[in-house]
Motif scaffolding. Structure first.
Motif, short mmCIF file in Angstrom:
data_model
loop_
_atom_site.label_atom_id
_atom_site.label_comp_id
_atom_site.label_asym_id
_atom_site.label_seq_id
_atom_site.Cartn_x
_atom_site.Cartn_y
_atom_site.Cartn_z
N MET A 173 1.60 2.56 7.85
CA MET A 173 0.86 1.55 7.07
C MET A 173 0.37 2.16 5.77
O MET A 173 -0.27 3.21 5.77
CB MET A 173 -0.32 1.05 7.89
CG MET A 173 -0.99 -0.18 7.32
SD MET A 173 0.05 -1.63 7.58
CE MET A 173 -0.86 -2.84 6.61
N ASN A 174 0.67 1.51 4.64
CA ASN A 174 0.15 1.98 3.37
C ASN A 174 -1.37 1.89 3.37
O ASN A 174 -1.96 1.05 4.06
CB ASN A 174 0.72 1.14 2.22
CG ASN A 174 2.16 1.50 1.90
OD1 ASN A 174 2.51 2.68 1.87
ND2 ASN A 174 2.99 0.49 1.69
N LEU A 175 -2.00 2.75 2.58
CA LEU A 175 -3.45 2.87 2.63
C LEU A 175 -4.16 1.56 2.35
O LEU A 175 -5.20 1.27 2.94
CB LEU A 175 -3.91 3.95 1.65
CG LEU A 175 -3.52 5.39 2.02
CD1 LEU A 175 -3.95 6.35 0.91
CD2 LEU A 175 -4.14 5.79 3.34
N ASN A 176 -3.63 0.76 1.44
CA ASN A 176 -4.31 -0.49 1.10
C ASN A 176 -3.60 -1.71 1.65
O ASN A 176 -4.04 -2.83 1.40
CB ASN A 176 -4.48 -0.62 -0.42
CG ASN A 176 -5.64 -1.51 -0.79
OD1 ASN A 176 -6.65 -1.55 -0.11
ND2 ASN A 176 -5.47 -2.28 -1.87
N GLY A 177 -2.50 -1.53 2.37
CA GLY A 177 -1.83 -2.66 3.02
C GLY A 177 -1.27 -3.68 2.06
O GLY A 177 -2.02 -4.47 1.48
N SER A 178 0.04 -3.69 1.88
CA SER A 178 0.65 -4.66 0.97
C SER A 178 0.68 -6.05 1.60
O SER A 178 0.50 -6.22 2.81
CB SER A 178 2.08 -4.23 0.63
OG SER A 178 2.91 -4.34 1.78
N VAL A 179 0.93 -7.05 0.75
CA VAL A 179 1.06 -8.43 1.25
C VAL A 179 2.17 -8.50 2.29
O VAL A 179 2.02 -9.13 3.34
CB VAL A 179 1.33 -9.40 0.08
CG1 VAL A 179 1.66 -10.80 0.62
CG2 VAL A 179 0.14 -9.46 -0.86
N ALA A 180 3.30 -7.85 2.00
CA ALA A 180 4.43 -7.88 2.93
C ALA A 180 4.07 -7.23 4.26
O ALA A 180 4.47 -7.73 5.33
CB ALA A 180 5.63 -7.17 2.30
N GLU A 181 3.33 -6.13 4.23
CA GLU A 181 2.95 -5.46 5.48
C GLU A 181 2.03 -6.34 6.32
O GLU A 181 2.21 -6.47 7.54
CB GLU A 181 2.27 -4.12 5.16
CG GLU A 181 3.23 -3.05 4.69
CD GLU A 181 2.52 -1.78 4.27
OE1 GLU A 181 3.02 -0.68 4.59
OE2 GLU A 181 1.46 -1.89 3.62
N LEU A 182 1.04 -6.94 5.69
CA LEU A 182 0.12 -7.78 6.44
C LEU A 182 0.81 -9.04 6.97
O LEU A 182 0.58 -9.44 8.12
CB LEU A 182 -1.08 -8.17 5.56
CG LEU A 182 -1.97 -7.00 5.11
CD1 LEU A 182 -3.09 -7.50 4.21
CD2 LEU A 182 -2.54 -6.26 6.30
N ASP A 183 1.67 -9.63 6.16
CA ASP A 183 2.42 -10.79 6.63
C ASP A 183 3.33 -10.42 7.79
O ASP A 183 3.53 -11.20 8.71
CB ASP A 183 3.25 -11.39 5.49
CG ASP A 183 2.41 -12.18 4.50
OD1 ASP A 183 1.23 -12.48 4.82
OD2 ASP A 183 2.92 -12.51 3.41
N GLY A 184 3.87 -9.20 7.73
CA GLY A 184 4.74 -8.73 8.81
C GLY A 184 3.98 -8.61 10.12
O GLY A 184 4.50 -8.96 11.20
N VAL A 185 2.74 -8.12 10.05
CA VAL A 185 1.92 -8.02 11.26
C VAL A 185 1.70 -9.41 11.85
O VAL A 185 1.90 -9.64 13.05
CB VAL A 185 0.56 -7.35 10.96
CG1 VAL A 185 -0.34 -7.41 12.19
CG2 VAL A 185 0.76 -5.91 10.51
N VAL A 186 1.30 -10.34 11.01
CA VAL A 186 1.02 -11.69 11.48
C VAL A 186 2.27 -12.32 12.08
O VAL A 186 2.23 -12.99 13.12
CB VAL A 186 0.46 -12.56 10.34
CG1 VAL A 186 0.28 -14.00 10.79
CG2 VAL A 186 -0.86 -11.99 9.85
N SER A 187 3.41 -12.10 11.43
CA SER A 187 4.66 -12.67 11.92
C SER A 187 5.02 -12.13 13.30
O SER A 187 5.46 -12.89 14.18
CB SER A 187 5.79 -12.35 10.93
OG SER A 187 7.03 -12.81 11.41
N ARG A 188 4.84 -10.82 13.51
CA ARG A 188 5.17 -10.24 14.82
C ARG A 188 4.23 -10.75 15.91
O ARG A 188 4.66 -11.02 17.04
CB ARG A 188 5.15 -8.72 14.73
CG ARG A 188 6.35 -8.13 13.99
CD ARG A 188 6.38 -6.61 14.09
NE ARG A 188 5.30 -5.98 13.35
CZ ARG A 188 5.35 -5.67 12.05
NH1 ARG A 188 6.43 -5.96 11.35
NH2 ARG A 188 4.33 -5.07 11.47
#
Length: 385
Positions: free
Chosen positions: A155-170
């Motif tokens: 996880m990037n230190l500040n969490g990108s939009v794509a990373e956070l959306d990916g969590v929600v999607s999973r």
């Protein structure tokens, strides 16, 4: 104090995939087993068990509390994961010995069972979760009604939009498979900063996670209240906390579910005290246990006797278990078999399971050290695993 028997030998056995078993024998031939697994540090904990054995050999195994006090507090330097794990394995083995000597399960010695089954959950998705829907379907087929998944990989230190959306999607994919009658817990694994965890938690609320686990690393426990205040989802933490004193600030900050590890946090003796402390904060107990059969059996003994116990983690089939499975080291698999997603009441003496000593000794002779992977960010700096 009447001496009924004396400890004659304390042994420890590192075994695949990443566990450390402790064996204590008395002069009348009784044997108790415990688990001191500290993933990635088995050889270091083994040295600590050996040092503690110098105190234990020749003593009555009966006064467990006194042994716990001496092993944890008699030396000037104390605490930490290594020493606490060594004490944990010894403590479990002493409780196992006491139960076997008296012919009763440990939960009887803790006041007796308050329930007759323990709900369990399984892991899905691995370190870097993908294809979670298929993994969840497999867990449902075993009868489990709850699963836990890692929120993300690196996880990037500040969490990108794509990373956070990916969590929600999973998590949404998991919820779709599970439906409204089963549960999914989401483990942030200490990979998120406080700010990123505060951003993510409200995004997950419509999916109703069972809990969010370890939103920040344990050394930042003093800030976990900022995450708890940002969401209605219960916050769970504690797999890397090793005493009542370390759990107190987490509870004061608003943690709803405590997750001490029976092989890290002082064994049965200390975890029953952590559970009582949690109860005074209206918090629940859900012990951490991605470990072996002895750790699991010890967790279940606590669970049966603890009113505020919620659910039990177990690692049967977990992605970490390369080279051996949880039930490979037990003579009879039946006591640890699921019934409708639950573990039935353990009725055997001590920890309630029988260890295959021959298999343990053979596995220990083949021991190869396990280490978790080292992750790095795109800029080359180390990333939380």
């Amino acid at each position: 104090m009447t001496v009924r028997s004396l400890i004659t030998r304390v042994e420890s056995f590192p075994v695949a995939p990443r566990w450390l078993f402790v064996r204590i024998e008395t002069d009348d031939g009784l044997v108790g087993w415990g688990e001191a697994s500290l993933e990635g540090y088995a050889d270091v904990v083994r040295a600590a068990v050996d040092q503690f054995s110098a105190y234990l050999v020749g003593r009555d195994p009966g006064p467990i509390e006194d042994h716990w006090q001496v092993l944890t507090k008699s030396q000037f330097y104390r605490g930490g994961a290594v020493l606490a794990s060594a004490v944990s394995g010894i403590d479990q083995a002493l409780w196992d010995l006491k139960g076997r000597r008296l012919g009763v399960p440990v939960h009887d010695l803790l006041g007796g069972p308050v329930r007759d089954r323990i709900r369990a959950y399984g892991w899905v998705g691995g370190d870097d979760p993908a294809e979670v829907a298929d993994h969840i379907s497999a867990q449902i087929e075993t009868g489990l009604t709850a699963v836990k998944m890692n929120a993300s990989g690196r996880m990037n230190l500040n969490g990108s939009v794509a990373e956070l959306d990916g969590v929600v999607s999973r998590v949404a994919s998991a919820r779709e498979v599970l439906g409204p009658d089963r549960d999914v817990a989401v483990d942030l694994h200490g990979r998120f900063t406080v700010a990123t965890a505060r951003r993510l938690a409200p995004m997950l609320e419509p999916l109703h996670p069972f809990f969010i686990e370890e939103p920040v690393v344990p050394e930042n426990t003093h800030m976990i209240g900022r995450v708890a205040d940002a969401t209605s989802i219960p916050i769970a933490a504690g797999e890397r906390l090793y005493s009542r004193q370390e759990f107190l600030p987490a509870l004061q900050a608003g943690v709803s579910i405590v997750q001490p590890d029976l092989s890290h946090a002082g064994g049965i003796s200390e975890v029953r005290r952590i559970a009582s402390l949690a109860e005074t904060f209206d918090a629940l107990l859900a012990p951490h246990c991605p470990l072996g059969p002895l750790a699991l059996a010890a967790c279940l003994q606590i669970a049966f006797a603890t009113p505020n116990h919620l659910i039990q983690e177990q690692s049967i089939g977990i992605h970490y278990n390369a080279g051996a499975e949880v039930l490979d080291y037990v003579v009879d698999k039946a006591p640890l078999a699921f019934e409708n997603g639950c573990f039935p009441l353990l009725t055997g003496p001590g920890l309630g399971i029988e260890i295959d000593e021959k298999a343990v000794r053979e596995a220990s002779a083949r021991w190869e050290r396990w280490q978790n992977p080292v992750w790095r960010h795109a800029d080359g700096s180390m990333a939380e695993w």
